[in-house]
Design an enzyme around this catalytic site. Structure first.
Site, PDB file in Angstrom:
ATOM      1  N   ASP A 180       0.859  -1.178   0.000  1.00  0.00           N
ATOM      2  CA  ASP A 180       0.000   0.000   0.000  1.00  0.00           C
ATOM      3  C   ASP A 180       0.899   1.233   0.000  1.00  0.00           C
ATOM      4  OD1 ASP A 180      -2.424   1.548   0.440  1.00  0.00           O
ATOM      5  OD2 ASP A 180      -3.222  -0.262   1.388  1.00  0.00           O
ATOM      6  N   ASP A 280      -3.050   4.681  -2.264  1.00  0.00           N
ATOM      7  CA  ASP A 280      -4.101   5.217  -1.405  1.00  0.00           C
ATOM      8  C   ASP A 280      -4.566   6.604  -1.866  1.00  0.00           C
ATOM      9  OD1 ASP A 280      -5.553   4.861   1.176  1.00  0.00           O
ATOM     10  OD2 ASP A 280      -4.469   6.684   1.731  1.00  0.00           O
ATOM     11  N   GLU A 338      -6.518   3.848  -5.641  1.00  0.00           N
ATOM     12  CA  GLU A 338      -7.790   3.984  -4.930  1.00  0.00           C
ATOM     13  C   GLU A 338      -8.313   5.382  -5.218  1.00  0.00           C
ATOM     14  OE1 GLU A 338      -9.832   4.094  -0.553  1.00  0.00           O
ATOM     15  OE2 GLU A 338      -8.052   5.229  -1.056  1.00  0.00           O
ATOM     16  N   HIS A 409     -11.204  -3.134   3.539  1.00  0.00           N
ATOM     17  CA  HIS A 409     -11.059  -2.816   4.964  1.00  0.00           C
ATOM     18  C   HIS A 409     -11.783  -1.545   5.374  1.00  0.00           C
ATOM     19  CE1 HIS A 409      -8.333  -0.328   2.774  1.00  0.00           C
ATOM     20  NE2 HIS A 409      -8.119   0.398   3.844  1.00  0.00           N
ATOM     21  N   ASP A 410     -12.412  -0.853   4.439  1.00  0.00           N
ATOM     22  CA  ASP A 410     -13.092   0.410   4.747  1.00  0.00           C
ATOM     23  C   ASP A 410     -14.606   0.277   4.751  1.00  0.00           C
ATOM     24  OD1 ASP A 410     -10.754   1.902   4.947  1.00  0.00           O
ATOM     25  OD2 ASP A 410     -10.745   2.426   2.820  1.00  0.00           O
TER      26      ASP A 410
HETATM   27  O1  TEU Z   1      -9.549   5.430   2.171  1.00  0.00           O
HETATM   28  C1  TEU Z   1     -10.029   6.564   1.545  1.00  0.00           C
HETATM   29  C2  TEU Z   1     -11.476   6.846   1.590  1.00  0.00           C
HETATM   30  O2  TEU Z   1     -11.884   7.880   1.131  1.00  0.00           O
HETATM   31  C3  TEU Z   1     -12.465   5.957   2.184  1.00  0.00           C
HETATM   32  O3  TEU Z   1     -12.632   4.730   1.741  1.00  0.00           O
HETATM   33  C4  TEU Z   1     -12.468   6.211   3.643  1.00  0.00           C
HETATM   34  O4  TEU Z   1     -12.116   5.145   4.432  1.00  0.00           O
HETATM   35  C5  TEU Z   1     -13.832   6.634   4.066  1.00  0.00           C
HETATM   36  O5  TEU Z   1     -14.504   7.198   3.046  1.00  0.00           O
HETATM   37  C6  TEU Z   1     -13.701   7.612   5.180  1.00  0.00           C
HETATM   38  O6  TEU Z   1     -14.904   8.241   5.377  1.00  0.00           O
HETATM   39  C7  TEU Z   1      -8.186   5.236   2.250  1.00  0.00           C
HETATM   40  C8  TEU Z   1      -7.874   4.011   3.074  1.00  0.00           C
HETATM   41  O7  TEU Z   1      -8.354   2.878   2.432  1.00  0.00           O
HETATM   42  C9  TEU Z   1      -8.419   4.210   4.448  1.00  0.00           C
HETATM   43  O8  TEU Z   1      -8.272   3.077   5.240  1.00  0.00           O
HETATM   44  C10 TEU Z   1      -7.700   5.390   5.051  1.00  0.00           C
HETATM   45  O9  TEU Z   1      -8.262   5.710   6.287  1.00  0.00           O
HETATM   46  C11 TEU Z   1      -7.758   6.626   4.163  1.00  0.00           C
HETATM   47  O10 TEU Z   1      -7.500   6.336   2.799  1.00  0.00           O
HETATM   48  C12 TEU Z   1      -6.721   7.634   4.576  1.00  0.00           C
HETATM   49  O11 TEU Z   1      -5.449   7.181   4.245  1.00  0.00           O
END
Ligand code: TEU
Length: 632
Positions: A180, A280, A338, A409-410
């Protein structure tokens, strides 16, 4: 040609960003874009719509909307073109959340040695490539998405030597591994940021966005994804920008030195043998110069004021091309970005072959039914997922390739969003996995999906670990919600649902750790564990394994054409994958009711069925079948 208020709705729709936004709005409103673009409405001019509403907020919105549409002069390729074979188009990816995968030393948190010990099981499942969530040194404010040292492995996961060994062992098994790359921001404990703050003349100051306040307040009205403003006070009348938590400081990519640092980080890991990266929030790296206030109307609509000024910024394409050329291409490295907020058309401009930017993106428009947000308690309509995938697939040219996923994971588990009772979770898991593994695109399985893990059974806020949830809980209770009400919101959407430990067997905590797990294990581990499911030919695990095997038999399920049947039939999803004489039919019942099968295909053609004794013309709840219709 640029669009203006005198442009017609249909002209705006012909632009990539215009199409994406109108598609999104029409989904929110629950009307088909066709309805918005019929001969009457399609010829309406924006100025007319604006006058019709008479609202200042609409006028405001129009101006920013047009600016967004005009910011992208590119046009994606839509014609016919031959598909070029690539390993990452054929691979089945598996996402590992290292903290919750396997704990080798009993400290309650997973580690690299733990991952190493399970490689053979993943290989047995048929996995080709691993994506590891961040394992770098970090104060762990946002579970590793706040990096303190990009060239160091976090102590709790092991050492650089362990990482080298893991890379080697993955390769020995003919698999690949990507890491990542979190470079929209660094931790506030990164030495660059510390130097930036401690010395006003430091060159590191311009690595970040450090700005004076405006009339005693933050420099602009942008909001953080994790509650509150996107600015943290770092000195007297001085603020630093953070789109995420206040320990995740945004990097200034307009500074060439920052881009050079990122290139070096990528090359450092490529030299160690990793095969690529998941990047990310990579679409957030180019912020609009001057950092203007966000549009209030857009802010109200999507909650994240300011997003329009950085989700698809002015230099995004340029920075991505530069990064690819300097850091990825020399190694043939793979890059999946992402990209929250990026729609289908703009996504093509980030990934199409020949553009030299990214290989794939993760878009998120399918993760909630339109009109709903993750933190809401609602039943997800699986027909929407079907429609979304059809739209994606039918819009693909030979120069496009897409990622296919429903979990990460989100997000809470997709099967739990669709079925709140949990009664159908194994059956639904098979439906979802079938989509992932038989549609055209690269599948990303998220750990636990292969055993049908559900949302976690959290009891109260004490079970929650995620900063997004904890901040939101504080915000909600601060605004007067009772702790029960606030917890209910968290329970609907917390990212922690996906972050609980893997269940390897029936022993305590699912055999994930001999210690106390950092986050509570859920009771479904008793059935949905790897050991038990490996023994049961009808388990989700074996369904996954069989599907992957089928993918590997010939390349029809990878590169073959997709032809959808009965597209408008609700709760029904079926399509063929065709290549030369080879042809597979995939059929699924998307509901928990019996259904008559629209196609009359003989049973002796079935090669995979989720039911032990399928009936020719009846599909049971969430039944899935794959038939071989090829000429042998
Ligand atoms: O996630 C970015 C992101 O915008 C979302 O999926 C987020 O978790 C959610 O919308 C928040 O409201 C990435 C990563 O996957 C996430 O785990 C991190 O927290 C984020 O970036 C910051 O690095």
């Amino acid at each position: 040609m640029k669009v203006s208020k005198d442009s017609k709705l249909k002209d705006i729709y012909s632009k990539p960003v215009g199409k994406d936004i109108i598609d999104k709005l029409s989904m929110q409103l629950g009307v088909s874009p066709k309805l918005l673009l019929n001969p009457v409405t399609g010829n309406l001019r924006l100025s007319f719509i604006e006058r019709l509403s008479g609202k200042k907020s609409v006028r405001n919105f129009m101006t920013d909307f047009l600016e967004m549409v005009n910011s992208e002069p590119g046009v994606p390729f839509h014609g016919k073109s031959e598909i070029h074979e690539k390993w990452w188009k054929e691979a089945v990816f598996y996402q590992i959340y290292p903290s919750s995968f396997c704990d080798s030393d009993g400290d309650g948190e997973g580690d690299l040695k733990g991952i190493l010990s399970k490689l053979d099981i993943l290989k047995d499942l048929g996995v080709d490539a691993l994506w590891l969530n961040p394992v770098y040194d970090s104060p762990w404010d946002d579970n590793g998405y706040d990096i303190r040292d990009y060239r160091k492995i976090h102590e709790k996961f092991g050492t650089m030597e362990d990482m080298g060994k893991l890379i080697n062992e993955v390769h020995k098994r003919d698999m690949r591994i990507i890491m990542d790359l979190v470079v929209n921001h660094t931790s506030d404990e990164h030495e660059w940021f510390k130097k930036a703050l401690s010395d006003k003349d430091s060159p590191y100051r311009d690595y970040y966005f450090i700005r004076p306040g405006k009339e005693g307040k933050e420099p602009n009205n942008w909001k953080s994804f994790f509650s509150g403003p996107a600015w943290k006070k770092v000195g007297e009348d001085e603020y630093a920008m953070h789109i995420f938590s206040e320990k995740q400081m945004d990097l200034n990519w307009d500074n060439e030195a920052v881009r050079k640092e990122v290139t070096d980080i990528v090359r450092f890991w490529m030299d160690k043998g990793v095969d690529g990266f998941r990047l990310d929030v990579i679409n957030f790296i180019s912020k609009k110069p001057g950092l203007p206030d966000g549009n209030e109307t857009i802010g109200e609509l999507i909650n994240y004021t300011g997003l329009e000024h950085y989700y698809y910024g002015p230099n995004l394409h340029r920075y991505l091309r530069e990064l690819k050329e300097k850091a990825f291409d020399p190694y043939g490295g793979f890059a999946v970005g992402e990209t929250p907020g990026v729609g289908i058309e703009a996504g093509k401009l980030l990934t199409q072959e020949g553009r030299g930017e990214l290989d794939l993106i993760f878009g998120f428009d399918h993760l909630e039914t339109p009109g709903h947000t993750r933190m809401e308690d609602y039943v997800y309509d699986i027909n929407y997922l079907k429609d979304y995938f059809i739209r994606l697939e039918e819009g693909m040219s030979g120069k496009d390739w897409i990622s296919i996923f429903t979990d990460n994971h989100d997000n809470p588990r997709m099967i739990s969003k669709i079925d709140h009772t949990g009664l159908y979770s194994d059956k639904l898991s098979k439906v979802i996995l079938t989509m992932l593994l038989t549609l055209k695109g690269t599948p990303f399985i998220f750990q636990g999906q292969e055993t049908g893990r559900k949302n976690a059974d959290f009891k109260d806020i004490g079970d929650i670990r995620d900063i997004e949830s904890l901040n939101l809980y504080k915000e909600l209770t601060g605004k007067g919600k009772s702790s029960e009400e606030a917890f209910r919101v968290i329970l609907s959407g917390t990212r922690d649902h996906a972050r609980i430990p893997i269940a390897w067997n029936e022993s305590e905590n699912g055999g994930f750790t001999e210690g106390q797990p950092w986050i509570k294990q859920s009771m479904d581990y008793k059935d949905n564990n790897v050991e038990k499911q490996m023994k049961d030919p009808y388990s989700v695990w074996n369904w996954t394994k069989n599907l992957i095997n089928l993918r590997k038999q010939d390349k029809t399920l990878i590169y073959g054409d997709v032809v959808f049947h009965n597209k408008d039939k609700k709760n029904w999803f079926s399509y063929e994958r065709i290549s030369g004489n080879s042809k597979y039919l995939i059929e699924m019942n998307l509901s928990n009711k019996m259904m008559r099968r629209p196609l009359n295909i003989p049973l002796d053609r079935i090669i995979l069925s989720s039911e032990k004794n399928p009936e020719r013309n009846i599909f049971r709840p969430y039944e899935v079948r794959i038939s071989d219709l090829g000429q042998k």
